[in-house]
Write a protein that holds these residues in place. Sequence first.
Motif, short mmCIF file in Angstrom:
data_model
loop_
_atom_site.label_atom_id
_atom_site.label_comp_id
_atom_site.label_asym_id
_atom_site.label_seq_id
_atom_site.Cartn_x
_atom_site.Cartn_y
_atom_site.Cartn_z
N GLY A 190 42.17 38.91 48.77
CA GLY A 190 40.99 38.51 48.03
C GLY A 190 40.35 37.22 48.51
N TYR A 191 40.82 36.65 49.62
CA TYR A 191 40.23 35.43 50.16
C TYR A 191 39.01 35.75 51.00
N THR A 192 38.05 34.85 50.96
CA THR A 192 36.89 34.94 51.82
C THR A 192 36.72 33.58 52.51
N ILE A 193 36.05 33.60 53.64
CA ILE A 193 35.71 32.32 54.27
C ILE A 193 34.47 31.81 53.57
N GLY A 194 34.57 30.61 52.98
CA GLY A 194 33.46 30.03 52.25
C GLY A 194 32.26 29.82 53.15
N ASP A 224 38.42 30.70 50.48
CA ASP A 224 38.26 30.60 49.03
C ASP A 224 38.82 31.84 48.33
N TYR A 225 39.55 31.59 47.27
CA TYR A 225 40.01 32.65 46.38
C TYR A 225 39.40 32.37 45.02
N LYS A 226 38.50 33.24 44.57
CA LYS A 226 37.84 33.03 43.29
C LYS A 226 38.78 33.45 42.16
N ILE A 227 39.16 32.46 41.35
CA ILE A 227 40.08 32.70 40.24
C ILE A 227 39.32 33.22 39.03
N PHE A 271 38.07 28.07 41.89
CA PHE A 271 38.57 28.55 43.17
C PHE A 271 39.90 27.90 43.53
N LEU A 272 40.71 28.66 44.28
CA LEU A 272 41.74 28.05 45.11
C LEU A 272 41.08 27.95 46.47
N ARG A 273 41.00 26.75 47.00
CA ARG A 273 40.34 26.52 48.28
C ARG A 273 41.39 26.06 49.28
#
Length: 136
Positions: free
Chosen positions: A26-30, A41-44, A52-54
């Motif tokens: 579920g991580y994306t590159i911000g 970034d992982y949108k919580i 986010f967890l960044r």
Amino acid sequence: MIPVPSRVEGYSSQLYYIENALKPLGYTIGGNWDYDHGYFDYKIDDEVGYQFLRVPFEAIDGQLDSHGVIVQIGRPFLLSHKYQVGLDDHVESDMDGLSALVDQFQEPQDPDASFPEKYVDLGKALVQELEAVLLD
């Protein structure tokens, strides 16, 4: 912002491999990356803004837009962005609305908003998952 110490700090590998390992989680590159650094970034949650967890990373061999770039991961952190309700002040004052078409996103009301306590343990668990995927 809440720093989360982790064993992934200092881990380095090709950006391609790290991205392929984290994307299914579920991580994306911000969108705020540069040629020498960026963030996963992982949108919580998106309650009253975004939580986010960044996971920061920096290029240590090559540039981020080049094939085979090697990156090193920094200290993960929990981050909240709280956005304004309604229109931006600068958009309201534009007579022709051209800026509204070009700059359609709201400025943060508080880019370093306090992080909800109820998500801190989740953020720490996500960092443990990150360690397991990248290091174990």
